[in-house]
Write an enzyme that holds these catalytic residues in place. Structure first.
Site, PDB file in Angstrom:
ATOM      1  N   HIS A 126       0.692  -1.089  -0.378  1.00  0.00           N
ATOM      2  CA  HIS A 126      -0.085   0.172  -0.364  1.00  0.00           C
ATOM      3  C   HIS A 126       1.111   1.131  -0.162  1.00  0.00           C
ATOM      4  CE1 HIS A 126      -3.765  -1.934   0.426  1.00  0.00           C
ATOM      5  NE2 HIS A 126      -3.216  -3.261   1.560  1.00  0.00           N
ATOM      6  N   ASN A 160     -10.146  -3.542   1.728  1.00  0.00           N
ATOM      7  CA  ASN A 160     -10.008  -3.223  -0.141  1.00  0.00           C
ATOM      8  C   ASN A 160     -11.212  -2.976  -0.610  1.00  0.00           C
ATOM      9  OD1 ASN A 160      -6.771  -3.862   0.777  1.00  0.00           O
ATOM     10  ND2 ASN A 160      -7.219  -6.447   0.781  1.00  0.00           N
TER      11      ASN A 160
END
Length: 711
Positions: A75, A148
């Site tokens: 990320h 997510n």
């Protein structure tokens, strides 16, 4: 802060930004010493050596040398925004969390979206899972919902997370490829670890290349618990539903967007907020009563499984709005620290083994990135609730704690900070009965790795299935080792035979009849690979319509980008009619001309060009419109890229409209044969029909025709 002076120029407005409390800001050192030269170091004479005593040089260079922190292992590339959450109706029957019981609250949030595999410098449109993390600043403490844009995860146990990431990251011998899963190490791992197949087929779908961060769903992934005031527990799955619907781009577009604007998603989010088109998501609960924990043919604690919405409907409980961009990317978006372990009374964990591992991993990672357990003192991470504890000192300590005592219990500090009662809002873990042996194993209820990938594929429309076929074919086509490709083909066949056959044909390979059992299929501490037989797939639903993007919202064209292709002499009457109708629906209309600067309409009026045809690409727009005007059309005919623009828009199944002489231009392109029958091509039509086609996102019925149009 004093109000800004009214400037009479853009330059004055820029200078006004540096006026604080009515005074111009003077450059100083970090200690407040005023500086009169920041261009030259202190030297022993004009041509002499630089002096070590130059504390201003050392401060400036040292700050520069250390202004980067370790990027996130995953990320790393992200975009963030501030906003708020509002509750529609009290959920006190499920939870005592005031966030979900007080409808008068406007809870501040900070959201960070991200890609997973790539580095900070990777492009936005990589085929990848997208992170969707929300920090709720509550009066009872901070809650981080870390999820997510896909409802499941690749693995079932946190023990496998380093293996997953090591496999998908660039291969260690040559650091290739960046932000891409199409390589040998990833598919070697995937084909040996069949629990990954469900999340993997989502990654091969259009969900992995969203049109916008504002047009993708978010999921908490894990099963959590909600606890009400009576101490009753309900399992819950968290869902974020975008108000604009769930929309994606095609892979061909993604590749081109990465070249034309690698910051496409980041820019889109920023500009939407700046223009007042605030992104919105509704939050939904999937509630599972405690007594229904073992009701289903799948395990609700398995993070590689979703609960179909047709079996447990999503109850919409509130809405999140993002209305403010960060003022400093590093201080906010880069330094924000999300921890799944940040929860508040009324929300608790389940025994999901991946979630349990993340509770340790995220905090450990932030210690490495941000350098200290005091990272909660960084403004973006600072809780709204007051903090009173006995943890002192440490690197980066910025608070000045007062008093003689830093321990509990004590009498010298009056017993403070004292313990809170559960009835007064203290956190209390759900008292789940536990009676089990310590063992390294997994429940057999986690062993079905094929039913849900099969359900996902069955639930897709034909055009979505074709995109999955294309994605598998592309990715496996990048794999160099045939034994890995063969193993993947056999596994894909267990999901869907037609899917496997199409991919095999594209690869020029045969599907093997048997393969060695994947290594992680063995169940039990003493079991071996040969002991295990893959469980029979369960068909508990023929399909789940909620999994297909064809069933999303197609109501709005707000923030959709429409390119108007023009040159000097274009019809103002045609243009103005369409522009007003589009902008009335909050679409963004941009003039794309044969040159920059300004362009004249047939009324001899100058119009500012938003971008020249040479400096933009069709993939950055959602639709195109060509107004009439013979002079304009004649000039466009001489610029080859206009035709490329039209052909790519057609190839990507987007809406196209033209009026008067604009029809002539379309008739002279290679899409002439399709003009009269295509549902998303409009000649001298009602603007509302064009608007409806843009809202529908794409005309996927056009896909077969696009194969004959090479661009």
């Amino acid at each position: 802060m004093a109000s800004k002076k009214k400037g009479n120029s853009k330059k004055q407005d820029q200078l006004d930004d540096f006026i604080v409390d009515g005074k111009d800001q003077t450059l100083t050192s970090r200690q407040g010493v005023k500086v009169n030269d920041t261009n030259n170091s202190l030297k022993s004479g004009e041509r002499g050596s630089t002096l070590l005593e130059d504390f201003l040089l050392r401060e400036k260079i040292t700050s520069f040398d250390h202004e980067r922190i370790p990027e996130r292992i995953v990320h790393a590339r992200g975009s963030g925004a501030h906003g708020f959450f509002e509750l529609y109706e009290s959920q006190d029957k499920y939870t005592k969390a005031e966030l979900f019981t007080d409808t008068k609250r406007k809870t501040p949030v900070f959201v960070r979206f991200s890609t997973v595999a790539g580095s900070k410098g990777s492009p936005d449109l990589a085929r990848d899972v997208r992170g969707f993390a929300v920090k709720f600043y509550n009066e009872e403490g901070t809650w981080d919902l870390v999820g997510n844009n896909m409802p499941i995860f690749f693995i079932q146990d946190a023990m496998k997370f380093p293996d997953l990431i090591h496999a998908v990251k660039p291969e260690p011998n040559n650091e290739i490829p960046q932000a891409a899963s199409a390589h040998d190490t990833f598919y070697d791992f995937i084909s040996l670890t069949t629990e990954t197949l469900h999340n993997h087929i989502w990654a091969m779908s259009d969900r992995a290349i969203p049109r916008s961060l504002r047009m993708m769903e978010g999921f908490g992934i894990h099963t959590y618990r909600l606890i009400n005031k009576k101490g009753e527990s309900h399992f819950v799955k968290f869902h974020w539903k975008p108000v604009l619907g769930v929309h994606s781009v095609t892979w061909d577009e993604a590749v081109r967007i990465n070249g034309a604007d690698p910051d496409f998603h980041r820019r889109d989010l920023w500009e939407a907020i700046e223009m007042g088109q605030f992104p919105e998501w509704e939050l939904g609960f999937q509630i599972i009563p405690e007594e229904d924990e073992h009701k289903y043919d799948f395990d609700i604690l398995d993070p590689t499984k979703l609960i179909p919405e047709e079996m447990v409907p999503v109850q919409i409980v509130g809405k999140m709005t993002l209305n403010r961009n960060p003022e400093n990317f590093f201080a906010e978006t880069e330094q924000v620290a999300f921890l799944p372990g940040n929860i508040i009374p009324g929300i608790d964990f389940s025994n999901d083994p991946l979630l349990q591992g993340r509770l340790f991993s995220y905090r450990d990672t932030q210690l490495s990135r941000l350098g200290s357990p005091n990272f909660h003192q960084i403004p973006i991470n600072k809780p709204l609730a007051q903090s009173h504890h006995n943890q002192r000192d440490g690197h980066m300590q910025t608070e000045i704690s007062k008093g003689q005592t830093a321990y509990f219990p004590n009498t010298l500090g009056g017993g403070c900070p004292h313990l809170a009662k559960i009835s007064e809002g203290a956190f209390h873990s759900y008292e789940e009965r536990i009676d089990a042996k310590k063992i390294r194993s997994r429940s057999t209820s986690f062993s079905d790795h094929f039913s849900q990938p099969a359900l996902f594929y069955r639930s897709l429309q034909e055009w979505e299935q074709q995109h999955v076929i294309d994605a598998y074919s592309f990715e496996l086509g990048k794999v160099n080792h045939d034994h890995i490709k063969s193993r993947m083909l056999w596994l894909i066949k267990q999901i869907n035979n037609d899917l496997a056959k199409s991919v095999a044909d594209n690869l020029g390979m045969k599907i093997p009849k048997t393969i060695d059992n994947p290594i992680n299929q063995a169940i039990g501490a003493d079991a071996t690979v040969k002991d295990f037989q893959p469980s029979k797939a369960k068909n508990y639903l023929d399909e789940s319509p909620a999994l297909s993007q064809s069933n999303t919202k197609f109501e709005s064209i707000a923030t959709r980008q429409v390119a108007v292709l023009v040159s000097d002499g274009f019809s103002f009457e045609d243009f103005d009619k369409v522009r007003k109708a589009l902008e009335n629906k909050n679409a963004v209309v941009k003039l794309v001309a044969s040159h920059g600067g300004t362009v004249k309409c047939d009324n001899k009026k100058d119009h500012k060009v938003d971008t020249s045809i040479d400096t933009t690409e069709s993939v950055l727009f959602d639709a195109i419109y060509i107004p009439g005007g013979k002079k304009s059309i004649d000039a466009m005919t001489k610029v080859a890229k206009f035709e490329k623009f039209v052909l790519e828009t057609f190839k990507h199944c987007k809406a196209i409209a033209a009026d008067n002489e604009g029809e002539t231009y379309l008739r002279n392109t290679r899409i002439d044969d399709y003009l009269d029958d295509d549902k998303a091509i409009f000649i001298n039509c009602e603007v509302q029909d064009f608007i409806k086609a843009i809202a529908n996102h794409r005309n996927w019925e056009r896909m077969p025709a696009t194969k004959s149009i090479a661009v």
